[in-house]
Design a protein around this motif. Structure first.
Motif, PDB file in Angstrom:
ATOM      1  N   LEU A 258       1.484  30.591 -47.863  1.00 43.13           N
ATOM      2  CA  LEU A 258       0.526  30.590 -46.778  1.00 43.13           C
ATOM      3  C   LEU A 258       0.809  31.723 -45.795  1.00 43.13           C
ATOM      4  CD1 LEU A 258       1.741  27.305 -46.997  1.00 43.13           C
ATOM      5  CD2 LEU A 258      -0.515  26.994 -46.008  1.00 43.13           C
ATOM      6  N   LEU A 259      -0.261  32.351 -45.323  1.00 43.21           N
ATOM      7  CA  LEU A 259      -0.163  33.233 -44.174  1.00 43.21           C
ATOM      8  C   LEU A 259      -0.243  32.383 -42.912  1.00 43.21           C
ATOM      9  CD1 LEU A 259      -2.498  36.209 -45.171  1.00 43.21           C
ATOM     10  CD2 LEU A 259       0.005  36.130 -45.241  1.00 43.21           C
ATOM     11  N   LYS A 260       0.454  32.793 -41.870  1.00 42.99           N
ATOM     12  CA  LYS A 260       0.399  32.021 -40.627  1.00 42.99           C
ATOM     13  C   LYS A 260       0.283  32.969 -39.444  1.00 42.99           C
ATOM     14  CE  LYS A 260       5.463  31.607 -40.362  1.00 42.99           C
ATOM     15  NZ  LYS A 260       6.602  30.676 -40.182  1.00 42.99           N
ATOM     16  N   ALA A 261      -0.446  32.516 -38.438  1.00 43.55           N
ATOM     17  CA  ALA A 261      -0.631  33.292 -37.211  1.00 43.55           C
ATOM     18  C   ALA A 261      -0.439  32.368 -36.025  1.00 43.55           C
ATOM     19  CB  ALA A 261      -2.023  33.912 -37.175  1.00 43.55           C
ATOM     20  N   SER A 262       0.186  32.888 -34.963  1.00 45.19           N
ATOM     21  CA  SER A 262       0.416  32.054 -33.785  1.00 45.19           C
ATOM     22  C   SER A 262       0.109  32.841 -32.524  1.00 45.19           C
ATOM     23  CB  SER A 262       1.868  31.570 -33.738  1.00 45.19           C
ATOM     24  OG  SER A 262       2.747  32.609 -33.341  1.00 45.19           O
ATOM     25  N   ILE A 263      -0.247  32.104 -31.485  1.00 45.08           N
ATOM     26  CA  ILE A 263      -0.422  32.651 -30.157  1.00 45.08           C
ATOM     27  C   ILE A 263       0.191  31.657 -29.177  1.00 45.08           C
ATOM     28  CG2 ILE A 263      -2.745  31.666 -29.943  1.00 45.08           C
ATOM     29  CD1 ILE A 263      -1.547  34.996 -28.402  1.00 45.08           C
ATOM     30  N   GLN A 264       0.993  32.169 -28.248  1.00 43.29           N
ATOM     31  CA  GLN A 264       1.689  31.288 -27.314  1.00 43.29           C
ATOM     32  C   GLN A 264       1.602  31.847 -25.902  1.00 43.29           C
ATOM     33  OE1 GLN A 264       5.627  30.293 -28.671  1.00 43.29           O
ATOM     34  NE2 GLN A 264       5.064  30.526 -30.813  1.00 43.29           N
ATOM     35  N   TRP A 265       1.569  30.936 -24.942  1.00 44.95           N
ATOM     36  CA  TRP A 265       1.497  31.298 -23.533  1.00 44.95           C
ATOM     37  C   TRP A 265       2.513  30.492 -22.748  1.00 44.95           C
ATOM     38  CZ3 TRP A 265       0.522  27.607 -19.803  1.00 44.95           C
ATOM     39  CH2 TRP A 265       0.379  28.071 -18.478  1.00 44.95           C
ATOM     40  N   ARG A 266       3.132  31.135 -21.769  1.00 38.39           N
ATOM     41  CA  ARG A 266       4.035  30.397 -20.892  1.00 38.39           C
ATOM     42  C   ARG A 266       3.986  30.965 -19.483  1.00 38.39           C
ATOM     43  NH1 ARG A 266      10.524  28.835 -21.367  1.00 38.39           N
ATOM     44  NH2 ARG A 266      10.692  28.085 -19.221  1.00 38.39           N
ATOM     45  N   LYS A 267       4.069  30.056 -18.500  1.00 39.11           N
ATOM     46  CA  LYS A 267       4.234  30.422 -17.097  1.00 39.11           C
ATOM     47  C   LYS A 267       5.178  29.404 -16.471  1.00 39.11           C
ATOM     48  CE  LYS A 267       1.946  31.404 -12.734  1.00 39.11           C
ATOM     49  NZ  LYS A 267       0.670  31.435 -11.972  1.00 39.11           N
ATOM     50  N   ASN A 268       6.275  29.908 -15.948  1.00 35.72           N
ATOM     51  CA  ASN A 268       7.289  29.055 -15.331  1.00 35.72           C
ATOM     52  C   ASN A 268       7.793  28.009 -16.319  1.00 35.72           C
ATOM     53  OD1 ASN A 268       6.999  30.515 -12.925  1.00 35.72           O
ATOM     54  ND2 ASN A 268       5.313  29.208 -12.257  1.00 35.72           N
ATOM     55  N   GLN A 269       7.567  26.729 -16.045  1.00 37.64           N
ATOM     56  CA  GLN A 269       8.123  25.661 -16.881  1.00 37.64           C
ATOM     57  C   GLN A 269       7.120  25.083 -17.873  1.00 37.64           C
ATOM     58  OE1 GLN A 269       9.862  23.998 -12.929  1.00 37.64           O
ATOM     59  NE2 GLN A 269      10.873  22.854 -14.544  1.00 37.64           N
ATOM     60  N   LEU A 270       5.927  25.645 -17.987  1.00 39.85           N
ATOM     61  CA  LEU A 270       4.901  25.130 -18.874  1.00 39.85           C
ATOM     62  C   LEU A 270       4.575  26.139 -19.970  1.00 39.85           C
ATOM     63  CD1 LEU A 270       2.434  23.571 -16.275  1.00 39.85           C
ATOM     64  CD2 LEU A 270       4.279  22.429 -17.534  1.00 39.85           C
ATOM     65  N   ALA A 271       4.243  25.644 -21.158  1.00 40.97           N
ATOM     66  CA  ALA A 271       3.908  26.520 -22.284  1.00 40.97           C
ATOM     67  C   ALA A 271       2.894  25.845 -23.193  1.00 40.97           C
ATOM     68  CB  ALA A 271       5.161  26.880 -23.076  1.00 40.97           C
ATOM     69  N   LEU A 272       2.025  26.655 -23.784  1.00 36.62           N
ATOM     70  CA  LEU A 272       1.051  26.203 -24.770  1.00 36.62           C
ATOM     71  C   LEU A 272       1.152  27.102 -25.992  1.00 36.62           C
ATOM     72  CD1 LEU A 272      -2.114  25.637 -22.537  1.00 36.62           C
ATOM     73  CD2 LEU A 272      -0.706  23.864 -23.598  1.00 36.62           C
ATOM     74  N   ALA A 273       0.896  26.533 -27.163  1.00 41.61           N
ATOM     75  CA  ALA A 273       0.953  27.329 -28.392  1.00 41.61           C
ATOM     76  C   ALA A 273      -0.014  26.785 -29.428  1.00 41.61           C
ATOM     77  CB  ALA A 273       2.370  27.340 -28.952  1.00 41.61           C
ATOM     78  N   ALA A 274      -0.483  27.676 -30.302  1.00 39.22           N
ATOM     79  CA  ALA A 274      -1.361  27.300 -31.407  1.00 39.22           C
ATOM     80  C   ALA A 274      -0.942  28.074 -32.647  1.00 39.22           C
ATOM     81  CB  ALA A 274      -2.821  27.608 -31.069  1.00 39.22           C
TER      82      ALA A 274
END
Length: 306
Positions: A258-274
Motif C-alpha cells: 500500500l501507498l500511504k500519505a499523511s498530513i499532521q498539524w500541531r499547535k502547543n499541546q494539541l495535534a490532529l492527523a489524517a
C-alpha cells in the motif's frame, strides 16, 4: 533538531482490525504516521475500512454455482495513552472499540463491542549527527494484546464470521523496531513489525503478520506557532494462513502493498492527523477480498503534568 519532535508518535496506536468476512482473511495492521515522539500524550483515534468480499456458493441456501458479493465496513474507535515515565522509556495503553456493518444482498448484519486491550513498553535510542543526517532516533517496542474483547463462538454464523467479532479470543504479541533520521526539515523513517498471534478458544490459530514500511516527510512552520508535517510512504505486509485444528484455512493469507500519505498539524499541546492508504499490488484471500477505502484520523493532547 529537537524542534522537529512535535509530530504525533508513530506508535500511539496500531489500529489492527481483525477483518473482513467469511473468506477467512484479516486486514492490515497499520502503524500511525509521524515522527518518534517522547512526550507523554493522550489520543483519540478513528479508523475506517471499506472492503468487498466474494463468497463461495452457500450449500445452506442452495446457491450451487452462484457466488455472492458483500460489502463490509469496519470502524474502530480507540482511546490511547503513552506515558513517559523515564527519558528513554514509555508505557503504552490502547483501548479500542469496534463497529462492523456488513451488507450481503438484502441482509444487513451489525456487530460491535470492546476489542482487545493492548499494553506495551517502548524504549528510545537517539543521537546527534550520523553521516549526512543531523540527528537520528530508534524505537523498540513490545505490546501484548489481551483477550479482553468480546468473542462469542455461538455468534458465528453464515452472516457473522469470527473476523467480524470485536475480540480475537487469543493472546497476541507485537514487536516493533523503527528508525528515523533527519536532515534540516526532511524526515526519513524505516519500520519493521512482527505480530505473533495466539490460538483462540475455538481452536483457531491466527496466522502471524510481518510488516515493513518506509516514509519520507517534510516539516513546515507557519505564523502563530502552527506546525505542519506531510509525508508519503509505502507499506508491505505478509500474513501467514490461519489454522483450525492444525489444518490451514483456505483464503486466510495475503501479501499486500500500500501507498500511504499523511498530513499532521500541531499547535502547543494539541495535534490532529489524517492518514490514507491506497492498495497498489498484492491480493487478500486469494483475490476474494478487495480494499476500497482505508483511512485513519487522530486527535492528540500532550499534557504537561505527565
Amino acid at each position: 533538531m529537537k524542534r522537529i519532535f512535535f509530530v504525533m508518535t508513530a506508535f500511539i496506536m496500531a489500529l489492527s482490525s481483525q477483518a473482513c468476512d467469511v473468506c477467512g482473511c484479516a486486514s492490515s495492521s497499520a502503524l500511525f504516521p509521524g515522527t518518534l515522539n517522547r512526550e507523554s500524550q493522550i489520543s483519540l483515534g478513528y479508523q475506517f475500512m471499506h472492503l468487498s468480499s466474494r463468497h463461495l456458493p452457500s450449500i445452506l441456501q442452495g446457491q450451487q454455482g452462484v457466488e455472492r458479493k458483500s460489502q463490509e465496513y469496519f470502524q474502530t474507535y480507540s482511546l490511547g495513552t503513552r506515558i513517559s515515565f523515564h527519558p528513554k522509556w514509555q508505557a503504552v495503553v490502547q483501548l479500542p472499540y469496534q463497529y462492523v456493518n456488513k451488507q450481503d444482498g438484502d441482509v444487513r448484519t451489525e456487530n460491535q463491542g470492546l476489542a482487545d486491550v493492548q499494553l506495551g513498553l517502548a524504549r528510545y535510542f537517539s543521537g546527534d549527527s550520523l553521516g549526512i543526517f543531523s540527528s537520528w532516533t530508534m524505537l523498540a517496542e513490545y505490546d501484548i494484546e489481551l483477550p479482553s474483547g468480546r468473542f462469542d463462538h455461538a455468534a458465528i454464523s453464515e452472516q457473522t464470521s469470527r473476523y467480524m467479532l470485536p475480540g480475537s479470543g487469543s493472546v497476541d504479541h507485537l514487536f516493533r523496531l523503527h528508525a528515523q533520521a533527519s536532515t534540516e526539515r526532511w524526515i526519513y523513517r524505516l519500520g519493521m513489525a512482527y505480530r505473533l498471534n495466539g490460538m483462540g478458544p475455538d481452536g483457531l490459530d491466527w496466522g502471524d503478520r510481518v510488516q515493513v514500511s518506509g516514509e519520507v516527510g517534510r516539516l513546515f512552520e507557519t505564523k502563530k506557532m502552527h506546525q505542519w508535517y506531510a509525508s508519503l510512504g509505502y507499506q508491505f505486509e505478509h500474513a501467514f494462513g490461519d489454522y483450525q485444528n492444525q489444518f490451514i484455512l483456505p483464503f486466510s493469507g495475503y501479501d499486500l502493498g500500500l501507498l500511504k500519505a499523511s498530513i499532521q498539524w500541531r499547535k502547543n499541546q494539541l495535534a490532529l492527523a489524517a492518514l490514507a492508504f491506497l492498495p497498489v499490488h498484492g491480493t487478500m484471500a486469494e483475490g476474494r477480498v478487495k480494499i476500497h477505502q482505508f483511512v485513519q484520523f487522530q486527535f492528540s493532547y500532550y499534557p504537561k503534568f505527565l
